[in-house]
Structures are given as C-alpha cells and as structure tokens.
Design an enzyme around this catalytic site. Structure first.
Site, short mmCIF file in Angstrom:
data_model
loop_
_atom_site.label_atom_id
_atom_site.label_comp_id
_atom_site.label_asym_id
_atom_site.label_seq_id
_atom_site.Cartn_x
_atom_site.Cartn_y
_atom_site.Cartn_z
N TYR A 31 0.83 -1.14 0.02
CA TYR A 31 -0.11 0.03 0.02
C TYR A 31 0.91 1.32 0.04
O TYR A 31 2.02 1.24 0.23
CB TYR A 31 -1.03 0.10 1.13
CG TYR A 31 -0.20 0.29 2.46
CD1 TYR A 31 0.56 -0.55 2.97
CD2 TYR A 31 -0.30 1.53 3.07
CE1 TYR A 31 1.19 -0.25 4.19
CE2 TYR A 31 0.23 2.02 4.34
CZ TYR A 31 1.06 0.96 4.82
OH TYR A 31 1.49 1.23 6.10
N LYS A 145 6.56 -1.51 1.99
CA LYS A 145 5.48 -1.05 2.66
C LYS A 145 4.12 -2.24 2.38
O LYS A 145 3.35 -2.11 1.46
CB LYS A 145 4.99 0.37 1.78
CG LYS A 145 4.25 1.14 2.86
CD LYS A 145 4.10 2.69 2.50
CE LYS A 145 3.22 3.26 3.25
NZ LYS A 145 3.38 3.52 4.57
N GLU A 177 12.82 3.21 14.15
CA GLU A 177 11.82 3.92 13.49
C GLU A 177 10.48 3.81 14.17
O GLU A 177 10.49 3.25 15.10
CB GLU A 177 11.32 3.82 12.12
CG GLU A 177 10.86 2.18 11.91
CD GLU A 177 10.49 2.11 10.41
OE1 GLU A 177 10.23 3.01 9.69
OE2 GLU A 177 10.61 1.07 10.04
N LEU A 201 11.46 1.54 6.86
CA LEU A 201 10.85 1.89 5.76
C LEU A 201 11.41 2.97 5.22
O LEU A 201 11.46 4.30 6.01
CB LEU A 201 9.18 2.17 6.15
CG LEU A 201 8.49 2.50 4.58
CD1 LEU A 201 8.19 1.20 4.08
CD2 LEU A 201 7.20 3.36 4.99
C1 LIG Z 1 6.79 2.02 9.49
C2 LIG Z 1 6.66 3.34 8.77
N1 LIG Z 1 8.05 3.98 8.73
C3 LIG Z 1 8.16 5.36 8.29
C4 LIG Z 1 6.86 5.78 7.83
C5 LIG Z 1 6.85 7.21 7.23
O1 LIG Z 1 7.12 7.27 5.84
P1 LIG Z 1 6.40 8.49 4.96
O2 LIG Z 1 7.30 9.74 5.14
O3 LIG Z 1 6.65 7.95 3.52
O4 LIG Z 1 4.97 8.54 5.07
C6 LIG Z 1 5.74 5.27 7.69
C7 LIG Z 1 4.57 5.46 7.06
O5 LIG Z 1 3.50 5.15 6.82
C8 LIG Z 1 5.61 3.70 8.22
O6 LIG Z 1 4.64 3.02 8.14
#
Ligand SMILES: Cc1ncc(COP(=O)(O)O)c(C=O)c1O
Length: 283
Positions: A31, A145, A177, A201
C-alpha cells in the site's frame, strides 16, 4: 464516499471484496499513503516509485492500465477534496484465490483506493508529543510497505494506551523508527537517524527532511541510534506523511532536553511547512 475498486469508482457501501482475497487471508499486498495539500499530491513520484518497489519485492504485478496518479486525483475530485487537506490510500493485493500459501496461478490483483479528509495536527506540532519505546517485533523486510502491519498495530495500540503519540521500535538495542513514522534525535548538535536498510521503511518525509537539513546546513549522521543514547538526546522528532516533522518532547518517562520542541526541530519543521507551501504553489 466514493472509492476506487478494480477499475471502477463507486459508493463505498457498494464496494465488494471477495472473502478469499489474499489481503484478507494472508495480508498479501502492498500500500501507499499520500498527503494531498489542496489537491497537490506531495512528492507523488517518490510514492509511486516506492509502491512499484514494494509490489516488485512481493512479486505482485498491478493490473495493466492502472494509473495511480489519475485514480488519486479522481478520488479527490469525486469526494470534494480537490481543494482540501486530505490523504489518499492505495492498496494492491495479490487477488482472490482458494486459500493456499503459494502464489495462485491466475489471480487478478485487487486494487483498492480511497481519499479521506485530513486535519493537520497543529496542536501537537506546537506542543510536541510523547513517544514510548517498544521491542520491534516486525520481520526483516521493513523496507517493503506491506499491508502486513500487525506488529505496527500492536505497538501503536500500546502507545495509545500509554497516552503516547507514537511507539518507537527498538531492535537489537537500536531505536530504528516509529510504528508509522521515521525517528531522529539530536546528539551533540548532529541529527541522527537510522540509515536506509531492510529494517526501516524508506520514508518520503524522512527523505525530504534530510534534503532540508542539507539546505539548512544541519549536520546529519545516518547512523542507528542506540537506545542507551536516547537519554542524551537534546531533541527528538518523527518524520511521516501525516506527521511531517513532529517534535518529540518525552520518551517514556523522561523529558527530551527541556521538555519543549528544540530549536533544530523547530527550524526543520518550519522549513518542511514552507516546502509544502512551495510545492502547492508550483502545482
Ligand atoms: C513504518 C513506517 N515508517 C516510516 C513511515 C513514514 O513514511 P512516509 O514519510 O513515506 O510517510 C511510515 C509511513 O507510513 C511507516 O509506516
């Protein structure tokens, strides 16, 4: 609410997904979530690239002629969000097939998407938030993701029950994170954040924030943050599509610095807001 399902825009209550869809049975899908700032999809190219990366990693081919950018724009229009603050969610699963672990020979991937209104967390941006640390119980492909989010869900629920905004996931002694955001701290004037690897991620907001750090001459070290060093952090923050740059003022029971959003965080937060404004103006 109008949603998108497998080539059609239709009222949400008419959207039907088969009970043997592999997203339902196996969490077998990927997603993306994008922010739409008054119709402008923020850093869309990076989101589409990451979606492509996740789907390729899972060996799911999204159906031909599926144009995610047009789907997202159309959803914003049809839900009267083209001039509003919104998020767009898009998901592709491997499709519906009799339940067997191995890939089905001929399933058609299911594509589902919706847009929803979004309210900026302005009060939290101003005050900063509390986070808790929890063990990272995820798999070793956190760079994908995937819709398989149970460890993130459990961690986030634990945070909510502790009156915290986010759970920071700790693996092998390193704070990597959040459950839905990336995490950074300021140690000796240097912004530290976990490097890209299979254990985080690659957040788009993290990427934007690091670019802004470079423009603002904020020193950055992409290096895993030891849990033991969190007590020395002068500042801490989260990066994410819905958080942008969110100041962290408390980690577990300990205040970060003075317990107020720090100067570097504020600078970065403002730079992020300004950059969003600039992107909107440019269209
Ligand atoms: C586990 C995780 N880390 C980091 C992020 C941040 O990513 P982004 O800046 O692309 O929203 C997300 C966003 O959903 C996430 O699910």
């Amino acid at each position: 609410m109008t949603v998108y399902l497998n080539g059609e825009f239709l009222p949400k209550d008419q959207a039907r997904i088969a009970p043997d869809d592999r997203a339902f049975l196996f969490a077998d899908g990927a997603y993306e979530v994008l922010r739409a700032y008054r119709g402008h999809l923020f850093r869309a190219r990076e989101h589409w690239d990451r979606f492509d990366y996740s789907l390729k990693a899972l060996r799911i081919a999204s159906p031909a002629n599926t144009d995610f950018a047009s789907i997202a724009s159309e959803l914003l229009k049809r839900n009267n969000l083209a001039d509003a603050e919104a998020t767009v969610y898009l998901q592709v699963s491997r499709g519906a097939a009799p339940r067997k672990h191995a890939f089905p020979a001929d399933a058609t991937p299911t594509v589902y998407a919706f847009a929803a209104p979004f309210a900026n967390p302005v009060e939290k941006w101003a005050s900063g938030v509390k986070v808790i640390t929890v063990p990272d119980q995820r798999w070793a492909r956190c760079d994908i993701k995937s819709v398989s989010l149970l460890p993130n869900v459990l961690a986030n629920q634990q945070a909510q029950e502790a009156g915290a905004h986010e759970a920071v996931l700790v693996r092998d002694g390193f704070a990597l994170e959040g459950s839905l955001s990336n995490f950074a701290v300021v140690l000796d004037g240097v912004l530290h954040t976990a490097p890209r690897s299979n254990y985080i991620l690659p957040g788009i907001s993290r990427l934007v924030a690091l670019g802004l750090c470079s423009a603002l001459d904020i020193p950055v070290k992409e290096f895993p943050v030891a849990e033991a060093d969190l007590k020395c952090a002068a500042e801490a923050m989260l990066f994410g599509t819905t958080n942008e740059v969110m100041p962290v003022v408390q980690i577990n029971e300990r205040k970060v610095g003075e317990g107020q959003p720090g100067p570097l965080t504020r600078k970065l937060q403002q730079a992020f807001r300004d950059y969003v404004g600039e992107c909107q103006r440019r269209g």
